[in-house]
Design a protein around this motif. Structure first.
Motif, PDB file in Angstrom:
ATOM      1  N   ASN A 131       0.808  -1.217   0.000  1.00  0.00           N
ATOM      2  CA  ASN A 131       0.000   0.000   0.000  1.00  0.00           C
ATOM      3  C   ASN A 131       0.841   1.268   0.000  1.00  0.00           C
ATOM      4  O   ASN A 131       0.308   2.376   0.112  1.00  0.00           O
ATOM      5  CB  ASN A 131      -0.945  -0.002   1.208  1.00  0.00           C
ATOM      6  N   ALA A 132       2.142   1.119  -0.107  1.00  0.00           N
ATOM      7  CA  ALA A 132       3.033   2.285  -0.160  1.00  0.00           C
ATOM      8  C   ALA A 132       4.147   1.997  -1.149  1.00  0.00           C
ATOM      9  O   ALA A 132       4.640   0.869  -1.243  1.00  0.00           O
ATOM     10  CB  ALA A 132       3.611   2.594   1.224  1.00  0.00           C
ATOM     11  N   GLY A 133       4.552   3.015  -1.907  1.00  0.00           N
ATOM     12  CA  GLY A 133       5.636   2.854  -2.858  1.00  0.00           C
ATOM     13  C   GLY A 133       6.979   2.800  -2.163  1.00  0.00           C
ATOM     14  O   GLY A 133       7.115   3.127  -0.979  1.00  0.00           O
ATOM     15  N   GLY A 134       7.995   2.364  -2.913  1.00  0.00           N
ATOM     16  CA  GLY A 134       9.342   2.297  -2.364  1.00  0.00           C
ATOM     17  C   GLY A 134      10.091   1.112  -2.951  1.00  0.00           C
ATOM     18  O   GLY A 134       9.625   0.443  -3.881  1.00  0.00           O
ATOM     19  N   TYR A 135      11.274   0.855  -2.392  1.00  0.00           N
ATOM     20  CA  TYR A 135      12.082  -0.267  -2.861  1.00  0.00           C
ATOM     21  C   TYR A 135      11.518  -1.586  -2.326  1.00  0.00           C
ATOM     22  O   TYR A 135      11.221  -1.718  -1.142  1.00  0.00           O
ATOM     23  CB  TYR A 135      13.535  -0.095  -2.437  1.00  0.00           C
ATOM     24  N   ILE A 136      11.413  -2.558  -3.197  1.00  0.00           N
ATOM     25  CA  ILE A 136      10.753  -3.825  -2.889  1.00  0.00           C
ATOM     26  C   ILE A 136      11.578  -4.626  -1.882  1.00  0.00           C
ATOM     27  O   ILE A 136      12.792  -4.814  -2.052  1.00  0.00           O
ATOM     28  CB  ILE A 136      10.557  -4.657  -4.173  1.00  0.00           C
ATOM     29  N   SER A 137      10.907  -5.127  -0.830  1.00  0.00           N
ATOM     30  CA  SER A 137      11.572  -5.981   0.159  1.00  0.00           C
ATOM     31  C   SER A 137      10.952  -7.366   0.227  1.00  0.00           C
ATOM     32  O   SER A 137      11.542  -8.282   0.800  1.00  0.00           O
ATOM     33  CB  SER A 137      11.523  -5.337   1.551  1.00  0.00           C
ATOM     34  N   ALA A 138       9.750  -7.529  -0.318  1.00  0.00           N
ATOM     35  CA  ALA A 138       9.109  -8.851  -0.315  1.00  0.00           C
ATOM     36  C   ALA A 138       8.143  -8.948  -1.485  1.00  0.00           C
ATOM     37  O   ALA A 138       7.496  -7.959  -1.847  1.00  0.00           O
ATOM     38  CB  ALA A 138       8.374  -9.110   0.995  1.00  0.00           C
TER      39      ALA A 138
END
Length: 774
Positions: A684-691
């Motif tokens: 639900n929030a943008g950013g660098y993918i962690s999972a």
């Protein structure tokens, strides 16, 4: 003294027949010595905890902690209450270490009567032995050959024997007994010796009592299951001796059936089963009373007598339950193999620990390096650039490296052979406020041949749902070819150049192309939304499409396993991601700068940056095109539309629930019909993918972000855009564009655009899906 009950060998793969061991009630200090195998090979349980678990014949459960021996075997030691119930007990060994738990195959324990240890002398032993053999006939699929109806014509030997025995023991009505249902303490009755007391009192217990024809003997079955017998006192007296237990061999001579030859005997005592069978077979009224249509289940009581059909149905249910256990065991074994890691020479794998940002090669990939080492595997080594016509026919006489911008009658594509895959989630974490899970740890596998538990990748199905052997990816980003009229009767096909050409119409002959040396099409002037790009692909033939989510995911899986990482920019190069944006122009670089690489992976030596016809040549990382095994610019240069995936939300589903089309009928604003839910919502929030997310197992091939707590390097290194608390529909785009920097990559996604939109930074790719000839 050797106090082992049995030496028993059990397999983790259920490859051996069901085994049976024997012990006596209340045995204490007896040992069961376990040797474990896997596929018939010795398997050590050193370092594991081992527990023997079982279910007694009365439904009570037992568990015995086992000692693990130095040689990798285990020993279970019984106490005086472990198996204190006479009859068959089903048991298995449960083996656990710090990471996993798995079971051996089941085995049977026959618990003999403490006062009657020789079960083979029982007249019913042959039937019991035959039933055990029938259970052992279960094949690898769990099937057992039985009739579907219990009758005298049954071809099944056990059924036939039961029915015929009942018919053959039927006696004439003249032998009838007298019934008495009054509650009495049974006494001698000189006038009617053959009395059957249906509600007598024996030693204070309600009982069923049978008196022999000469009054000499009486036998009793009590409500609590105990059995008694007594005889007249000596010298013709009219009183009985005290009741004694039937299982006292010194007092009672037992028989298993009432027959024409022994029915007048005063020295043989039939078993309770024989009494009930005899009465039920000979007296219709009592038979009706003792018989119930009710089925057999955990609520059945000692006062219910089910029909033969109910008994048969119950047996079928037991067999079904065993089959389910076998299927579950095989599935668990397949998962266990996948958990531990495959060793087959054609299975390549990657262990992805997203939590700790550690990635480890598995299977045949161990020790390999990206590139030539993987060429031995068809999904990599047989992948190549090819030249095709508008019908997708490959022309191997035409070198892809020699194709030029003017060769508008062909396309340069990339031949991709089919492959199989398996995803094994090792650690999942439930999404908070969304659907599905975060993958914390997983094993990813691919193979060119099918294996147990593997599935054909969904990319390799045609429009009819049939398997196909290959697909064709576009070697280059899509360009736009249109008919340019020179006169009312003449013209030529040309490639549209954004910024040089400014016409906004899309004529009915326009198609998408995959050619070198041209400007990738965008939405700067032409309405290049997903719908129009799909239509321009279909005009070539019904097998051509805009690139799909299945195609994207297949390339992502191939790259991750070959590179041993999800950071594709680190693996190959940044791609065209550091060029400037100029006003509202399509600033993508021209295609074809990786032509010299052919089928290899790497960066172009130089790439031509183009803004409205003004060209600049660059040679530095971040400004030159990259190619993965023939596909130029999987990421960077321009965003690529992806067909067959929609996001939809009602404001409570994060940035949207994912829906996948199960055919090639595409609609950007649908989440029903042929668009199926994946059981997954995106971060639900943008950013660098962690999972990445995990929902319905039918969609375990997807790589879609469920969490954004990573960075530009690990665990994925790619960025994700979204619309928080989505209310409506969104489309999905891949890769980033010419000015996206470290945010770009093979797993970077833009999920914040509404359907039917166009933009100067967004284009697409072609995909050719052949039709199966089956």
């Amino acid at each position: 003294m050797n106090d082992y009950i049995a030496e028993i060998t059990l397999d983790l793969n259920c490859e051996r027949s069901c085994q049976t061991i024997m012990l006596t009630q209340f045995d204490k200090g007896k040992k069961i010595h376990l040797t474990v195998t896997a596929n018939g090979e010795p398997y050590s349980v050193s370092g594991c905890s081992v527990v023997m678990k079982g279910v007694n014949s009365d439904g009570s459960r037992v568990a015995v902690d086992c000692d693990v021996e130095q040689d990798g075997t285990a020993t279970a030691v019984t106490d005086d209450i472990t198996f204190d119930v006479k009859g068959f007990a089903a048991a298995r060994f449960v083996i656990s270490d710090s990471q996993r738990t798995y079971n051996t195959q089941r085995f049977l324990i026959y618990v003999d009567d403490a006062l009657d240890t020789d079960v083979t002398s029982d007249p019913d032993y042959s039937i019991l032995n035959r039933l055990i053999r029938e259970v052992q006939l279960i094949d690898e699929r769990g099937g057992i050959i039985v009739d579907d109806e219990l009758s005298t014509t049954s071809t099944h030997p056990v059924q036939n024997r039961v029915v015929n025995a009942a018919l053959n023991t039927k006696a004439p009505i003249s032998t009838a007994f007298t019934f008495d249902n009054t509650t009495v303490n049974v006494v001698y009755n000189a006038n009617n010796p053959k009395i059957i007391y249906t509600n007598a009192l024996v030693n204070g217990k309600n009982a069923f009592v049978l008196t022999t024809s000469n009054n000499y003997y009486q036998i009793a079955l009590c409500a609590d299951g105990t059995e008694y017998a007594r005889e007249l006192t000596a010298g013709g007296a009219t009183t009985y001796k005290p009741w004694v237990l039937v299982n006292n061999e010194n007092t009672v001579n037992k028989t298993s059936a009432i027959t024409a030859s022994n029915k007048t005997s005063t020295t043989l005592y039939p078993s309770i089963k024989a009494v009930v069978d005899y009465i039920a077979a000979n007296y219709e009224a009592l038979s009706n009373k003792l018989t119930s249509e009710a089925g057999i289940d955990e609520d059945s009581t000692d006062t219910e007598y089910p029909t033969a059909k109910a008994v048969f149905d119950f047996g079928v249910q037991i067999i079904d339950d065993v089959n389910e256990d076998i299927t579950e065991t095989n599935s668990n074994l397949s998962d266990l193999k996948a958990y531990i890691g495959y060793t087959s020479g054609d299975i390549l794998g990657l262990h992805a620990d997203f939590e700790n940002k550690v990635f480890t090669r598995l299977g045949a990939a161990v020790g390999l390096s990206a590139g030539n080492d993987f060429n031995a595997y068809p999904m990599y080594g047989q992948r190549r650039r090819v030249v095709v016509d508008s019908n997708g026919v490959i022309d191997d006489s035409y070198s892809p490296e020699n194709v030029e911008e003017s060769d508008t009658n062909v396309d340069v594509m990339v031949y991709q052979p089919k492959f199989y895959y398996k995803v094994v989630p090792l650690k999942l974490e439930k999404q908070s406020g969304g659907l599905g899970y975060h993958i914390r740890k997983a094993n990813y596998y691919i193979s060119s041949t099918p294996h147990a538990g593997f599935k054909l990748h969904p990319l390799f199905y045609d429009e009819n749902g049939n398997e196909i052997d290959y697909v064709l990816f576009s070697a280059y980003e899509a360009s736009f070819m249109y008919w340019r009229a020179i006169s009312p009767t003449a013209g030529t096909y040309e490639i549209f150049h954004d910024g040089v050409d400014t016409d906004t119409t899309i004529d009915t002959s326009a198609v998408l192309k995959s050619l070198p040396g041209v400007k990738p099409i965008s939405g700067q002037y032409k309405t290049m939304n997903k719908l129009n790009m799909e239509n321009c692909a279909l005009r070539k033939s019904p097998n051509w499409h805009l690139d799909t989510i299945q195609s994207v995911s297949a390339n992502q899986l191939l790259m991750a396993i070959e590179f041993g990482t999800f950071n594709t920019q680190n693996a190959i190069g940044m791609g065209v991601v550091l060029n400037s944006s100029v006003n509202s122009n399509n600033c993508s670089s021209l295609t074809g700068s990786t032509s010299a690489l052919g089928n290899s992976t790497g960066m172009a030596s130089e790439t031509i940056y183009d803004v409205a016809g003004t060209e600049t040549t660059f040679s530095s990382d971040g400004k030159v095109s990259v190619s993965y095994r023939g596909i130029e610019n999987l990421w960077g240069n321009s965003w690529k539309h992806i067909n067959g995936i929609n996001l939809w939300g009602d404001g409570t589903m994060g940035s949207g629930q994912v829906y996948i089309a199960d055919d090639f009928s595409f609609n950007e604003s649908s989440h029903s019909g042929n668009y199926k839910s994946t059981g997954l919502t995106l971060a639900n929030a943008g950013g660098y993918i962690s999972a990445f997310g995990y929902g319905d197992k039918d969609y375990d091939w997807l790589f879609l972000p469920s969490e954004t707590a990573g960075n530009s390097s690990l665990p994925v290194g790619d960025n994700y855009y979204c619309t928080s608390n989505l209310n409506g529909y969104r489309v999905v785009r891949l890769g980033g564009f010419w000015n996206y920097g470290a945010n770009a990559g093979g797993f970077s996604l833009s999920c914040d655009s509404v359907p039917n939109t166009q933009h100067q930074s967004v284009g697409g790719r072609l995909l050719y899906v052949p039709t199966s000839t089956v």
